[in-house]
Design a protein around this motif. Structure first.
Motif, short mmCIF file in Angstrom:
data_model
loop_
_atom_site.label_atom_id
_atom_site.label_comp_id
_atom_site.label_asym_id
_atom_site.label_seq_id
_atom_site.Cartn_x
_atom_site.Cartn_y
_atom_site.Cartn_z
N GLY A 1 0.77 -1.23 0.00
CA GLY A 1 0.00 0.00 0.00
C GLY A 1 0.80 1.28 0.00
O GLY A 1 0.22 2.37 -0.03
N GLU A 2 2.14 1.18 0.02
CA GLU A 2 3.01 2.36 -0.04
C GLU A 2 3.81 2.31 -1.35
O GLU A 2 4.11 1.24 -1.88
N TYR A 3 4.17 3.51 -1.84
CA TYR A 3 4.96 3.60 -3.07
C TYR A 3 6.41 3.96 -2.72
O TYR A 3 6.66 4.77 -1.82
N TYR A 4 7.35 3.36 -3.48
CA TYR A 4 8.76 3.56 -3.21
C TYR A 4 9.52 3.93 -4.47
O TYR A 4 9.23 3.42 -5.56
N TRP A 5 10.52 4.80 -4.28
CA TRP A 5 11.45 5.19 -5.34
C TRP A 5 12.86 4.74 -4.98
O TRP A 5 13.12 4.22 -3.89
N ASP A 6 13.76 4.98 -5.91
CA ASP A 6 15.18 4.65 -5.79
C ASP A 6 15.78 5.22 -4.50
O ASP A 6 15.64 6.40 -4.21
N GLY A 7 16.48 4.36 -3.74
CA GLY A 7 17.11 4.81 -2.50
C GLY A 7 18.17 5.87 -2.72
O GLY A 7 18.50 6.63 -1.80
N GLY A 8 18.73 5.95 -3.95
CA GLY A 8 19.76 6.94 -4.24
C GLY A 8 19.27 8.36 -4.15
O GLY A 8 20.09 9.30 -4.09
N LEU A 9 17.96 8.58 -4.11
CA LEU A 9 17.44 9.93 -3.94
C LEU A 9 17.83 10.52 -2.59
O LEU A 9 17.96 11.73 -2.44
N VAL A 10 18.03 9.65 -1.60
CA VAL A 10 18.42 10.10 -0.26
C VAL A 10 19.88 9.75 0.03
O VAL A 10 20.65 10.58 0.48
N SER A 11 20.26 8.50 -0.22
CA SER A 11 21.64 8.07 -0.01
C SER A 11 21.96 6.97 -1.00
O SER A 11 21.29 5.94 -1.02
N ASN A 12 22.99 7.21 -1.80
CA ASN A 12 23.31 6.26 -2.86
C ASN A 12 24.22 5.14 -2.40
O ASN A 12 24.71 4.36 -3.21
N THR A 13 24.49 5.07 -1.12
CA THR A 13 25.26 3.95 -0.59
C THR A 13 24.63 3.45 0.70
O THR A 13 24.20 4.25 1.53
N PRO A 14 24.56 2.15 0.90
CA PRO A 14 24.04 1.61 2.17
C PRO A 14 25.12 1.42 3.22
O PRO A 14 24.93 0.70 4.19
N LEU A 15 26.25 2.09 3.07
CA LEU A 15 27.34 1.92 4.02
C LEU A 15 26.91 2.26 5.44
O LEU A 15 27.25 1.56 6.39
N THR A 16 26.17 3.36 5.60
CA THR A 16 25.76 3.75 6.95
C THR A 16 24.86 2.69 7.59
O THR A 16 24.89 2.50 8.80
N GLU A 17 24.05 1.99 6.78
CA GLU A 17 23.19 0.94 7.32
C GLU A 17 24.03 -0.20 7.87
O GLU A 17 23.74 -0.75 8.94
N VAL A 18 25.10 -0.54 7.18
CA VAL A 18 25.99 -1.61 7.65
C VAL A 18 26.73 -1.16 8.91
O VAL A 18 26.84 -1.92 9.88
N LEU A 19 27.23 0.07 8.90
CA LEU A 19 28.01 0.54 10.05
C LEU A 19 27.15 0.73 11.29
O LEU A 19 27.65 0.62 12.41
N ARG A 20 25.87 1.00 11.08
CA ARG A 20 24.96 1.15 12.22
C ARG A 20 24.90 -0.15 13.03
O ARG A 20 24.66 -0.13 14.23
N ASP A 21 25.13 -1.26 12.37
CA ASP A 21 25.05 -2.57 13.02
C ASP A 21 26.43 -3.09 13.42
O ASP A 21 26.55 -4.23 13.85
N ALA A 22 27.47 -2.24 13.28
CA ALA A 22 28.84 -2.71 13.50
C ALA A 22 29.35 -2.46 14.91
O ALA A 22 30.52 -2.75 15.19
N GLU A 23 28.51 -1.95 15.80
CA GLU A 23 28.96 -1.65 17.16
C GLU A 23 29.46 -2.92 17.85
O GLU A 23 28.79 -3.96 17.83
N HIS A 24 30.65 -2.83 18.45
CA HIS A 24 31.28 -3.93 19.18
C HIS A 24 31.59 -5.13 18.29
O HIS A 24 31.69 -6.26 18.75
N LYS A 25 31.76 -4.88 16.98
CA LYS A 25 32.12 -5.96 16.05
C LYS A 25 33.41 -5.60 15.32
O LYS A 25 33.73 -4.42 15.15
N ASP A 26 34.11 -6.63 14.87
CA ASP A 26 35.20 -6.45 13.92
C ASP A 26 34.61 -6.68 12.53
O ASP A 26 34.19 -7.79 12.20
N THR A 27 34.57 -5.63 11.73
CA THR A 27 33.84 -5.66 10.47
C THR A 27 34.75 -5.30 9.29
O THR A 27 35.46 -4.28 9.33
N LEU A 28 34.71 -6.12 8.26
CA LEU A 28 35.40 -5.84 7.00
C LEU A 28 34.34 -5.50 5.96
O LEU A 28 33.40 -6.27 5.74
#
Length: 417
Positions: free
Chosen positions: A222-249
């Motif tokens: 029931g909701e409409y969606y557009w390209d995520g690049g309109l706000v942020s063209n990389t999901p890096l911040t989404e990955v780093l948000r979950d990186a607390e207390h982890k060793d991440t490559l």
């Protein structure tokens, strides 16, 4: 400066990575440039590196579907099938210039002609298995319609292509975590569809690549969606948000470069504006991580002066200890470098020849990166964050970037004074 000579016959061979809690592959948006990401993934496979988490936006989301939707030994083959399915071979007129101009000593002009011609075909004809011109176009003044009907092209064919090259049961039930970003048209908020939180369907990946006004919004629940690049063209911040207390490559694969030459004409302006608009804000993210790690170190130094009995008895201090633990993040950054014959149309130039060139560039860059085995050592929690880029040797890092990577703490500054 590293040589640009292709050495794709050189393979790094499999090697054992140091222990990381998470290995993530982050894929930026960029349309036709996306086969560069496929080349990077092929190089990772040759080295025996398999990500635990793949996060993508736009064309990066489509590559994510193909990779996660196939068994590891079938992924490169599936990527090749997908990209060959959505790309045009050069037709006789495009090939005519490509064949005749080199004989006149005009090799670069030849390649540019073929590229421009292929981009023109994409605009007028669309791409097989991907998008086709919408006819008739919804016209202003003739009544309103729904967001999924307001676009220059129809992307219905993409759904069948995704189903052909990706197994969505494997995407949802497999071991690889999948996240793809899209923008809610009504709220303007960036959201991530994640297979750890919901069942993903072709529509979730199509929504991530629905760049207006070319492509229509995609309706989901029931909701409409557009390209995520309109706000942020990389999901890096989404990955780093979950990186607390982890060793991440993190292997961050970008298709647009923030750095580039000053434009000399209007077409150059158009190309450079796209580069800046869609490039990842990696330096901003680097600064954010640097500040976070600096604060964690400062808290850790302060806690060293707190009596042990107080640390154990006060919940606030126990929480501070968790924050001070920080994380260790290593980002290996791969950025596509423009070819001399490319222009403002590079993100919709889908010829097979150019696609293969992008693929080879990605394969070469990841092989060069993997040849630096020392880059993959796990950073210490005190160091916190490191980044590597094969196109930017360490001795060429600007001082502003070095400052964020060195992470001097307040205590160290005070002692130095």
């Amino acid at each position: 400066m590293r040589s640009s000579t292709k050495r794709t016959d050189r393979q790094p061979g499999a090697f054992e990575l140091p222990r990381y809690d998470e290995i993530a592959l982050v894929l930026q948006g960029g349309g036709a440039l996306g086969s560069y990401q496929a080349g990077v993934y092929e190089g990772l496979t040759q080295a025996g590196v398999e990500p635990h988490w793949i996060a993508g936006v736009s064309i990066g989301a489509l590559n994510t579907a193909i990779i996660a939707g196939n068994a590891p030994e079938k992924r490169v083959e599936a990527l090749r099938g997908f990209w060959n399915a959505i790309c045009h071979p050069l037709d006789w007129l495009g090939s005519l210039g490509a064949w005749t101009l080199p004989g006149l000593g005009m090799e670069e002009a030849s390649r540019k002609w073929a590229s421009m011609w292929a981009a023109g075909r994409a605009l007028t004809e669309g791409q097989p298995g991907f998008f086709s011109p919408r006819f008739p176009l919804p016209m202003a003044g003739f009544g309103k319609t729904t967001p999924n009907a307001v676009s220059y092209y129809n992307t219905a064919a993409l759904r069948e292509t995704l189903l052909k090259f990706a197994d969505f049961d494997r995407i949802n039930d497999g071991e690889v975590r999948v996240s793809v970003g899209a923008v809610n048209v009504r709220t303007g908020n960036l959201v991530y569809f994640d297979n750890r939180k919901m069942r993903l369907a072709p529509e979730h990946f199509m929504a991530s690549g629905a760049l207006p006004p070319g492509f229509p919004a995609v309706e989901i629940d029931g909701e409409y969606y557009w390209d995520g690049g309109l706000v942020s063209n990389t999901p890096l911040t989404e990955v780093l948000r979950d990186a607390e207390h982890k060793d991440t490559l993190v292997f961050q694969v970008d298709l647009w470069s923030a750095r580039g030459n000053a434009p000399g004409d209007f077409l150059d302006v158009s190309e450079r504006a796209k580069d800046i608009q869609y490039s990842s804000r990696t330096r901003a993210i680097t600064s954010m991580l640097a500040d976070r790690q600096k604060h964690a170190r400062f808290i850790k130094e302060l806690l060293a002066h707190v009596p042990p009995e107080v640390l154990k008895s006060d919940p606030l201090f126990r929480l501070a200890e968790e924050v001070a633990d920080g994380s260790a993040i290593n980002v290996v950054h791969l950025i596509y470098k423009n070819k001399p014959y490319e222009g403002h149309y590079k993100d919709y130039e889908f010829s097979v020849d150019t696609m293969q060139g992008h693929w080879e560039s990605g394969l070469e860059d990841i092989r060069d990166s993997l040849s630096h085995r020392e880059w993959f050592d796990v950073p210490s929690r005190e160091q916190g964050f490191v980044t590597h880029d094969v196109h930017r040797p360490a001795d060429s890092v600007p001082q502003s970037d070095r400052d964020t990577l060195e992470l001097p703490t307040a205590v160290e500054k005070k002692l130095a004074a």
